[in-house]
Design a protein around this motif. Structure first.
Motif, PDB file in Angstrom:
ATOM      1  N   LEU A  12     -11.171  -4.338  21.657  1.00  0.00           N
ATOM      2  CA  LEU A  12     -10.308  -3.765  22.679  1.00  0.00           C
ATOM      3  C   LEU A  12      -9.206  -4.752  23.039  1.00  0.00           C
ATOM      4  O   LEU A  12      -9.429  -5.967  23.046  1.00  0.00           O
ATOM      5  N   ARG A  16      -7.982  -4.083  28.550  1.00  0.00           N
ATOM      6  CA  ARG A  16      -8.759  -2.849  28.626  1.00  0.00           C
ATOM      7  C   ARG A  16     -10.258  -3.099  28.826  1.00  0.00           C
ATOM      8  O   ARG A  16     -11.011  -2.151  29.038  1.00  0.00           O
ATOM      9  N   ARG A  73     -17.581  -0.342  22.073  1.00  0.00           N
ATOM     10  CA  ARG A  73     -16.227  -0.672  22.531  1.00  0.00           C
ATOM     11  C   ARG A  73     -15.797   0.280  23.656  1.00  0.00           C
ATOM     12  O   ARG A  73     -15.232  -0.148  24.659  1.00  0.00           O
ATOM     13  N   PHE A 229      -7.805   1.609  11.277  1.00  0.00           N
ATOM     14  CA  PHE A 229      -8.481   1.172  12.507  1.00  0.00           C
ATOM     15  C   PHE A 229      -9.714   0.346  12.145  1.00  0.00           C
ATOM     16  O   PHE A 229     -10.848   0.754  12.368  1.00  0.00           O
ATOM     17  N   CYS A 240      -3.573  -1.114  15.511  1.00  0.00           N
ATOM     18  CA  CYS A 240      -4.891  -0.969  16.126  1.00  0.00           C
ATOM     19  C   CYS A 240      -4.809  -1.086  17.641  1.00  0.00           C
ATOM     20  O   CYS A 240      -5.398  -0.283  18.381  1.00  0.00           O
ATOM     21  N   SER A 241      -4.079  -2.093  18.109  1.00  0.00           N
ATOM     22  CA  SER A 241      -3.930  -2.268  19.555  1.00  0.00           C
ATOM     23  C   SER A 241      -3.196  -1.081  20.165  1.00  0.00           C
ATOM     24  O   SER A 241      -3.578  -0.571  21.224  1.00  0.00           O
ATOM     25  N   TRP A 244      -5.620   1.881  20.326  1.00  0.00           N
ATOM     26  CA  TRP A 244      -6.561   1.738  21.441  1.00  0.00           C
ATOM     27  C   TRP A 244      -5.893   2.114  22.755  1.00  0.00           C
ATOM     28  O   TRP A 244      -6.461   2.871  23.566  1.00  0.00           O
ATOM     29  N   ASN A 245      -4.712   1.584  22.989  1.00  0.00           N
ATOM     30  CA  ASN A 245      -4.029   1.859  24.259  1.00  0.00           C
ATOM     31  C   ASN A 245      -3.684   3.337  24.394  1.00  0.00           C
ATOM     32  O   ASN A 245      -3.814   3.914  25.486  1.00  0.00           O
TER      33      ASN A 245
END
Length: 259
Positions: A12, A16, A73, A229, A240-241, A244-245
């Motif tokens: 993460l 987050r 996660r 991912f 990837c970041s 996630w966001n």
């Protein structure tokens, strides 16, 4: 298949994380009774305090450690998460090794079976999250099923998210052709360097969702491949970041379920 059997989901983004390292939730395997009465394998990771609920729909390998870690996660981000296994009906409930031949079990899996599993998983989550939103998050084969789950309001979902869900999935309906039946917000995440999902198919899906008035966002990460991912893909950390966001913002800004 999408990820190697020993792959791990990306960490993460630090901002987050809602759980300290010592309290990090662990996914626990259990037997889920599907809505059609079939016992299937599942894994549940619970946040210390119940937030939203996430039903994770795996890729073509079904339930394996990548998705258990992914559930953890989500729990670290403050959301209960449950992974369902599509293949217990034909492959049994026991954990499977790297040599698992998923193809015959994939071919035997039906849309109705997957949606029965989703329904049961949502029911488990509801006992913890109450009226908070429940969202299906799927990957590849599971991403297509997440999009299609948005057409069935009886599943109890409030939104759907698909990571590189195929838009011309062979024996499954094409999501663009079912767009008018999708009754929940939808988020789609794609790799710009994914020959399995051409840009024109994403554009077609986007246009179909727009005509249907579906609240949606389809995001393509330039140069990212199918299955980007993955923590081992250091060159795709930004994608990837960003993913996630996008997913967590989407999840956290949904209205509560109707009573």
């Amino acid at each position: 298949m999408c990820f190697a059997v020993d792959a791990c989901p990306p960490e993460l983004p630090q901002e987050r994380v809602r759980v300290t390292a010592g309290d990090s939730p662990r996914a626990q395997r259990f037997e889920l009774i599907s809505a059609d009465g079939t016992p299937v394998s599942a894994a549940l990771a619970q946040a210390p305090q119940a937030g939203q609920g996430v039903v994770i729909l795996p890729d073509v390998r079904g339930l394996y450690p990548f998705y258990e870690r992914l559930a953890e996660r989500f729990a670290q981000a403050g959301h209960d998460a449950i992974v369902v296994d599509y293949f217990a009906r034909t492959a049994g409930l026991a954990p499977r090794g790297e040599d698992f031949d998923f193809q015959p079990h994939l071919s035997a899996t039906t849309l109705e079976q997957v949606q029965s599993d989703i329904s049961a998983a949502v029911a488990v989550l509801r006992r913890r999250i109450g009226a908070r939103p429940a969202v299906a998050v799927g990957f590849c084969f599971g991403g297509t099923h997440a999009f299609l789950a948005g057409t069935n309001r009886g599943l109890g979902l409030d939104a759907v998210v698909g990571f590189y869900g195929k838009l011309s999935p062979g024996r499954l309906p094409r999501p663009a052709e079912r767009a008018s039946s999708i009754g929940v917000p939808l988020l789609g995440l794609f790799g710009g360097d994914d020959p399995a999902i051409p840009a024109e198919e994403i554009e077609e899906f986007d246009a179909a969702l727009g005509r249907a008035g579906v609240r949606h966002q389809l995001i393509t990460y330039p140069n990212a491949p199918h299955s980007f991912f993955d923590r081992s893909f250091a060159e795709h950390e930004e994608a990837c970041s960003g993913a996630w966001n996008q997913v967590l913002h989407f999840l956290e800004h949904l209205p509560a379920s109707a009573p």
